[in-house]
Motif scaffolding. Structure first.
Motif, mmCIF file in Angstrom:
data_model
loop_
_atom_site.group_PDB
_atom_site.id
_atom_site.type_symbol
_atom_site.label_atom_id
_atom_site.label_comp_id
_atom_site.label_asym_id
_atom_site.label_seq_id
_atom_site.Cartn_x
_atom_site.Cartn_y
_atom_site.Cartn_z
ATOM 1 N N SER A 70 0.716 -1.269 0.093
ATOM 2 C CA SER A 70 -0.107 -0.156 0.330
ATOM 3 C C SER A 70 0.606 0.971 0.013
ATOM 4 N N TRP A 71 2.368 1.308 0.163
ATOM 5 C CA TRP A 71 3.018 2.229 0.507
ATOM 6 C C TRP A 71 3.665 2.815 -1.057
ATOM 7 N N LEU A 72 3.414 1.859 -1.538
ATOM 8 C CA LEU A 72 4.788 1.798 -3.070
ATOM 9 C C LEU A 72 4.028 3.238 -3.590
ATOM 10 N N ASP A 73 2.368 3.237 -4.599
ATOM 11 C CA ASP A 73 2.091 4.133 -4.999
ATOM 12 C C ASP A 73 2.790 5.304 -4.057
ATOM 13 N N PHE A 74 3.212 5.529 -3.381
ATOM 14 C CA PHE A 74 3.359 7.158 -2.169
ATOM 15 C C PHE A 74 4.669 7.101 -2.614
ATOM 16 N N LEU A 75 5.730 6.017 -2.256
ATOM 17 C CA LEU A 75 7.334 6.462 -1.714
ATOM 18 C C LEU A 75 7.658 6.888 -3.250
ATOM 19 N N TYR A 76 6.831 6.052 -4.658
ATOM 20 C CA TYR A 76 7.423 6.014 -6.557
ATOM 21 C C TYR A 76 6.490 6.475 -7.040
#
Length: 192
Positions: free
Chosen positions: A179-185
């Motif tokens: 769930s974090w990936l869209d916001f990190l990259y």
């Protein structure tokens, strides 16, 4: 209110189920270290009305009168302006230099070196300190770069917070929840 974690969540690691914290512009507060709050702090911030829940884990916390899924991504309601320049710390020097010796490129046994040694009037500043492995640091000793025939690979400068964030993205944490990936990259170049 007493909150009890479901049995499945308790079996997780001691740090278990942190929430990625985004600024009001939906960017992480920091990349390295990654801005994470414990599930307890995230739930408290939700109840205090300081954050929006953006994504959730499957795990649930509950009390006798309340039940909610744990937040996996939260966003601050008020924008926190990041500092323009980072603190001058050993860690930030290593991050600026991408955890590599600025003389040989090694990433082992790092320390820091004064390019112009203090015995020659060199100061402990962004512009005069670089990451160096212990063998290179010992070899250079108190010599000036020309006398030691050792020059840093890049000129040491004071980085911006954004430059450190960009370098921090090169060293992702061991665990990244999906769930974090869209916001990190989100600004990474897409593959064709």
């Amino acid at each position: 209110m007493t909150v009890h974690v479901s049995t499945d969540a308790v079996t997780r690691s001691a740090k278990g189920l942190p929430a990625l914290v985004l600024n009001a512009d939906y960017r992480p507060l920091s990349y390295y270290p990654l801005s994470l709050w414990s599930w307890q702090d995230a739930v408290k911030a939700v109840f205090l009305g300081r954050v929006h829940i953006v994504a959730e884990y499957d795990q649930v916390v509950s009390s006798p009168s309340f039940c909610m899924r744990l937040p996996s991504v939260i966003c601050l309601k008020e924008y926190v302006k990041p500092p323009r320049y980072p603190a001058f710390t050993r860690f930030n020097v290593f991050l600026r230099d991408r955890f590599e010796c600025q003389y040989c490129g090694s990433s082992k046994d790092l320390t820091f070196d004064h390019v112009i040694p203090r015995c020659h009037g060199g100061e402990t500043t962004w512009e005069n300190v670089v990451a160096a492995c212990s063998p290179c640091n010992l070899r250079k000793g108190g010599l000036l770069p020309a006398a030691a025939q050792m020059w840093p690979r890049q000129k040491p400068v004071m980085p911006t917070v954004q430059q450190l964030h960009n370098n921090g993205r090169l060293f992702p944490p061991n665990h990244l929840h999906e769930s974090w990936l869209d916001f990190l990259y989100w600004d990474a170049e897409l593959e064709p």
